[in-house]
Enzyme design. Structure first.
Site, PDB file in Angstrom:
ATOM      1  N   TYR A  53       0.838  -1.209   0.000  1.00 11.30           N
ATOM      2  CA  TYR A  53       0.000   0.000   0.000  1.00 11.30           C
ATOM      3  C   TYR A  53       0.869   1.253   0.000  1.00 11.30           C
ATOM      4  O   TYR A  53       1.897   1.300   0.683  1.00 11.30           O
ATOM      5  CB  TYR A  53      -0.946   0.015   1.205  1.00 11.30           C
ATOM      6  CG  TYR A  53      -2.108  -0.955   1.115  1.00 11.30           C
ATOM      7  CD1 TYR A  53      -2.417  -1.636  -0.073  1.00 11.30           C
ATOM      8  CD2 TYR A  53      -2.924  -1.197   2.218  1.00 11.30           C
ATOM      9  CE1 TYR A  53      -3.490  -2.524  -0.135  1.00 11.30           C
ATOM     10  CE2 TYR A  53      -4.000  -2.080   2.149  1.00 11.30           C
ATOM     11  CZ  TYR A  53      -4.269  -2.745   0.980  1.00 11.30           C
ATOM     12  OH  TYR A  53      -5.332  -3.615   0.919  1.00 11.30           O
ATOM     13  N   GLY A 212     -16.050   4.445  -4.417  1.00 11.02           N
ATOM     14  CA  GLY A 212     -16.567   5.792  -4.606  1.00 11.02           C
ATOM     15  C   GLY A 212     -17.509   5.933  -5.804  1.00 11.02           C
ATOM     16  O   GLY A 212     -18.211   6.935  -5.922  1.00 11.02           O
TER      17      GLY A 212
END
Lengths: 296, 296, 296
Positions: A53, A212
């Site tokens: 990440y 999203g």
């Protein structure tokens, strides 16, 4: 066959905080400490990482906070993942690929321990199914790292049911982290959630808000789902994001949704839904909107 | 439930020679004997037949060589298949179809014994999944033919995982022969290779060179894969065919690739790769070229 | 784990009569009684209902006949289904949806008992796979209703293999009702019929005539299948419908086809085929016509 797991059972918090985008939040160390404290105050005690990440940097940022406020560690569960070799400036691979060799899993686990300034990871997941995984050898690596106290529990992410079964036969896995949202429902039909229920394992859910798309996209599916969700959210007196979490939490596998938000308000929207139990009719109305057709 | 297999464990050679096109090689009996001897000298001791190969004639040609040089038999494993009723001049079926009835399996096994001039077949595979297979009855046929000493081991080819499981529950199968190549990767994802690994069975691999497409075809996938493989082959100092075998041999199921070549050089290219262990990055670079997209 | 089934084994008649369209047959009560008697005389002793058939009215019509001729009940097996909440004038749901909650399954079972004027249902199926099914809770509902004597056996309809396995692990299911016909063959390949055979469960088959498409439709598949079936039917001296049943009955899972006809002649066409055993070549000729390509 499976080695018994000597560690006490893993208890993840109902909502898990995902650190996928931590490097984008632009928080200095004190702000990171404050963010973690607020998450803990909301009852979010499990933090989901991966070695890769933030271009391999997110764990480091989180670890700086734990170093600054070491008392936090005992109040949380640290989850991370390994197995993807992702191209980066320092790792100029020709292609992204997977690696579940003993040497690489060990190296990444030990790197995560250093990054996170901790003695033990509560849960480590194999990030993606590696076609070259030698299940027997990987199980030995799991057992060795557990014996050394470096990892308490093991799991996988994004595996097919047959891939999960192959590794689970060799070493007990405690969870499967899969994608599920009102916009992405494959896990309902491909057997992975059926398998989790059959084994009595609670899945972790990534991208519960569809990355999203639910809020902003104009594609036909996103529009249909938003239009179906809005009146339900209004009736229940909750926001769209909260309803998206409630839709996942209604699943009988008792999933742990992973938030991806750096805003404490975003975490609050997830936690707020723990009391909301969706009616089946509402759940299916969203399913119908997502699929674009009624149930058979 | 599965009858225990009384025969000693089957040991196939790492590379298996396929006789699919034997009738096209135009070898007289002494040349066939010499070809077999050369294969054995290369360490290829397992020979893969089917009743239907070469319009039902390939086994006969091979058997003539064994009759001419009977000492060869003890140095090899004979594998054959049955269960497809293929139209031919002498078998004017309306359509090709499958038949796994007791009478047909027995008839074809006994025909293969006669064709190959042998007392026992080391391994017989059901060639294709027969929707009309009565698993219990077929298991009895297997057991009877094994008791009579005619067949040492049983397996299947081209079955789905659920079809394999159904028959394996009734009689132990020792292998699954499936298609896999740098151009055809379904077996990686459809659960068949996961199942083989879970059961500890080494698969046999047919069409490991994609039926020659790898070398000559102009379709987009073949071009991509060739272009990805060429620099890797050059770096390793091996040919394209050898790299194609090495790509298969890298799979953790420990597969046995089946060559289809009548040229001894073709066999040599396969055997040469037994020492080559591909790096995961090279293996995935070929996967990416074949799929036309990166790993998720 | 599965609770043992205390009831004697379920024996369905080889052909099952489906009451899906009973409300369209326009039979008064004496005609309904006569229809049932004729079915029984043909050896059709099992009657397949669902709570929702005929806009929730079909069970009521059948039950009126049983009330008028109560001696019939002991000569038959009553099968019904629940779990779909279907929109109707009296049930103005926003969307059709599924419900396998304890309260709803119990309510519908008790409604079916009242509708059918019987003390016990021989078999109740969950009509469609409910994503929100809590397998453990549903198994308790099954066990409670069985203990109370209200339902002798349980099964499901239209479930994927992994969904079937999940519930079967919690409570023994005795059958799986799936769609299969010469026009719709998914169940041959998706593992559901393999699973039924592996578990030794005889499936029930709905829409065995493809909903009538076989006889009248002009789409390419229907035309191909009709043209392939006609000469076979002529050679066997049976009608097209009878051949369609014979094609199903040839499957090794020993399925129970469900007729949908109100005409006694329609039932007779099904029963007539119980003596017909299709040759594999005929069976596959129809498969080939349905798929539009030969076997691999």
């Amino acid at each position: 066959m499976p080695t018994r797991d000597a560690s006490p059972p893993l208890q993840l918090s109902p909502i898990v905080a995902g650190l996928w985008r931590l490097t984008e939040w632009n928080l200095d160390v004190p702000a990171r400490v404050r963010w973690i404290e607020q998450a803990l105050e909301l009852g979010i005690g499990s933090f989901d990482h991966a070695d890769i990440y933030g271009d391999y940097r997110a764990e480091v940022l989180f670890g700086e906070a734990l170093q600054a406020a070491p008392a936090l560690r005992a109040r949380m569960q640290l989850v991370t993942k390994c197995g993807i070799r992702l191209r980066s400036a320092e790792r100029p691979y020709r292609v992204n690929h997977y690696d579940t060799s003993a040497a690489y899993v060990r190296a990444q686990v030990e790197q995560s321990l250093r990054n996170l300034h901790t003695e033990q990871l509560d849960l480590v997941l194999i990030h993606r199914p590696d076609y070259l995984m030698d299940a027997g050898a990987l199980a030995q690596t799991f057992a060795a790292l557990s014996r050394e106290g470096k990892v308490a529990h093991w799991g996988v992410s994004n595996h097919r049911a047959s891939q999960f079964a192959l590794l689970h036969q060799q070493h007990p896995l405690v969870t499967h982290q899969v994608e599920l949202s009102t916009l992405m429902m494959d896990a309902l039909d491909d057997g992975t959630l059926d398998q989790a229920q059959q084994l009595g394992l609670r899945p972790m859910i990534w991208s519960p808000l569809g990355g999203g798309r639910l809020f902003r996209d104009d594609d036909a599916q996103a529009v249909r789902v938003r239009q179906a969700m809005q009146p339900i959210a209004a009736r229940l007196g909750i926001g769209l994001a909260s309803l998206a979490y409630a839709w996942i939490l209604r699943h009988p596998s008792r999933p742990h949704p992973i938030t991806g938000s750096g805003r404490i308000e975003g975490l609050r929207e997830a936690v707020a839904t723990l009391d909301v139990r969706l009616e089946a009719e509402d759940w299916y109305a969203i399913w119908v909107a997502s699929k674009g057709h009624g149930v058979p």
